[in-house]
Design a protein around this motif. Sequence first.
Motif, PDB file in Angstrom:
ATOM      1  N   ILE A 107       0.859  -1.190   0.000  1.00  0.00           N
ATOM      2  CA  ILE A 107       0.000   0.000   0.000  1.00  0.00           C
ATOM      3  C   ILE A 107       0.888   1.230   0.000  1.00  0.00           C
ATOM      4  O   ILE A 107       1.744   1.388   0.869  1.00  0.00           O
ATOM      5  N   ASP A 108       0.653   2.116  -0.962  1.00  0.00           N
ATOM      6  CA  ASP A 108       1.550   3.253  -1.199  1.00  0.00           C
ATOM      7  C   ASP A 108       1.031   4.583  -0.649  1.00  0.00           C
ATOM      8  O   ASP A 108      -0.156   4.770  -0.416  1.00  0.00           O
ATOM      9  N   ASP A 109       1.985   5.486  -0.502  1.00  0.00           N
ATOM     10  CA  ASP A 109       1.807   6.918  -0.235  1.00  0.00           C
ATOM     11  C   ASP A 109       1.480   7.192   1.233  1.00  0.00           C
ATOM     12  O   ASP A 109       2.341   7.578   1.989  1.00  0.00           O
ATOM     13  N   HIS A 157       9.099   5.153   0.092  1.00  0.00           N
ATOM     14  CA  HIS A 157       8.482   5.601  -1.164  1.00  0.00           C
ATOM     15  C   HIS A 157       8.862   7.059  -1.453  1.00  0.00           C
ATOM     16  O   HIS A 157       8.078   7.790  -2.059  1.00  0.00           O
ATOM     17  N   HIS A 161       7.674  12.098  -3.538  1.00  0.00           N
ATOM     18  CA  HIS A 161       6.977  11.388  -4.621  1.00  0.00           C
ATOM     19  C   HIS A 161       7.259  11.971  -6.013  1.00  0.00           C
ATOM     20  O   HIS A 161       6.348  12.186  -6.821  1.00  0.00           O
ATOM     21  N   SER A 223      -2.517  -3.947  -9.845  1.00  0.00           N
ATOM     22  CA  SER A 223      -2.836  -2.773  -9.037  1.00  0.00           C
ATOM     23  C   SER A 223      -4.338  -2.738  -8.786  1.00  0.00           C
ATOM     24  O   SER A 223      -5.138  -2.942  -9.701  1.00  0.00           O
ATOM     25  N   LEU A 245      -0.373  -3.942  -5.851  1.00  0.00           N
ATOM     26  CA  LEU A 245      -0.284  -2.540  -5.447  1.00  0.00           C
ATOM     27  C   LEU A 245      -1.662  -1.997  -5.082  1.00  0.00           C
ATOM     28  O   LEU A 245      -2.632  -2.197  -5.808  1.00  0.00           O
ATOM     29  N   HIS A 247      -3.335   1.705  -2.692  1.00  0.00           N
ATOM     30  CA  HIS A 247      -2.956   3.015  -2.177  1.00  0.00           C
ATOM     31  C   HIS A 247      -3.811   3.380  -0.967  1.00  0.00           C
ATOM     32  O   HIS A 247      -4.939   2.922  -0.836  1.00  0.00           O
ATOM     33  N   ARG A 249      -6.110   5.565  -0.032  1.00  0.00           N
ATOM     34  CA  ARG A 249      -7.007   6.510  -0.700  1.00  0.00           C
ATOM     35  C   ARG A 249      -8.354   6.524  -0.003  1.00  0.00           C
ATOM     36  O   ARG A 249      -8.770   5.530   0.591  1.00  0.00           O
TER      37      ARG A 249
END
Length: 284
Positions: A107-109, A157, A161, A223, A245, A247, A249
């Motif tokens: 999980i990104d960001d 990460h 960004h 993703s 992947l 995020h 969100r």
Amino acid sequence: MKKTIALWAALTAVALFAATGCTTADADSPAPAASTPTPSAGNKAPEAPNAPDTAAARAAAYRKWGLKPLAEPPAPPAKKPVTRTAGGPVPVVSDIETDQKVVFITIDDGAEKDPEFVAMMKDLKVPVTMFLTDAAIRADYDYFEPLLAQGHGLANHTLTHPNLRTLSPDAQRREICGQQERLAKEYGIRPRLFRPPYGNWNEATRAAAKECGVDAIVLWRESMQIQNMQYQRGDRKLHPGDVVLAHFRGPSELKGRTMTQMMANLLRHIEEQGFTVARLEDYV
């Protein structure tokens, strides 16, 4: 004569009680430990209470989120399939070589900080690895503490960004090493894994990652969007060892859906294809 017999019976009873160690305590009173009889073939000890039904508890936890339980993940491999050799380049992986029907959730960001997601992960105990960007998390570093306490992985990460391929080697190094230092300061963990934003990298990225102490650059094979996944392969199926992947969100990015709804959809795709989720750090 009757009085003599009664007296003799009373004295005999006293003698027997003294010889056997019995007491005159009420039947409902707990017996002293010393008087507990030794179990034998004809005198079985009471059975211990049943252990909690972990399968039932697990099913209930998944049912709370409208899901079917995933299979328990297999034991981690004795030797990790992906390792960085001493002095060698940082490996770049999108999937992990294994014949086990496992995938890895990343999980990104870190922009969305939904408390319900923390509760969901606590209930389901599905391992994830969080690739965090400082610009997205600095407003609330504390949000990620309970997720780390649950055992989820922490990874790099970058600080802001950027598209690393547009940056000089020095600028890439600042982005990667800077985030290594920031995460170590905030959480006491210096990440081993790194993901370049947008999946964009070049050899300068690998060199910078190596200088910053990274063991692997992790990309992805699928993703998660809102309800469906995007697949890189033409068969549009999960394969053993795929990195997935997602995020952090919220409704503004998910067309009104919450992060927990998105995650529930992802877990349904995994379960329906007969896979389960393993811990990425056990394989890389």
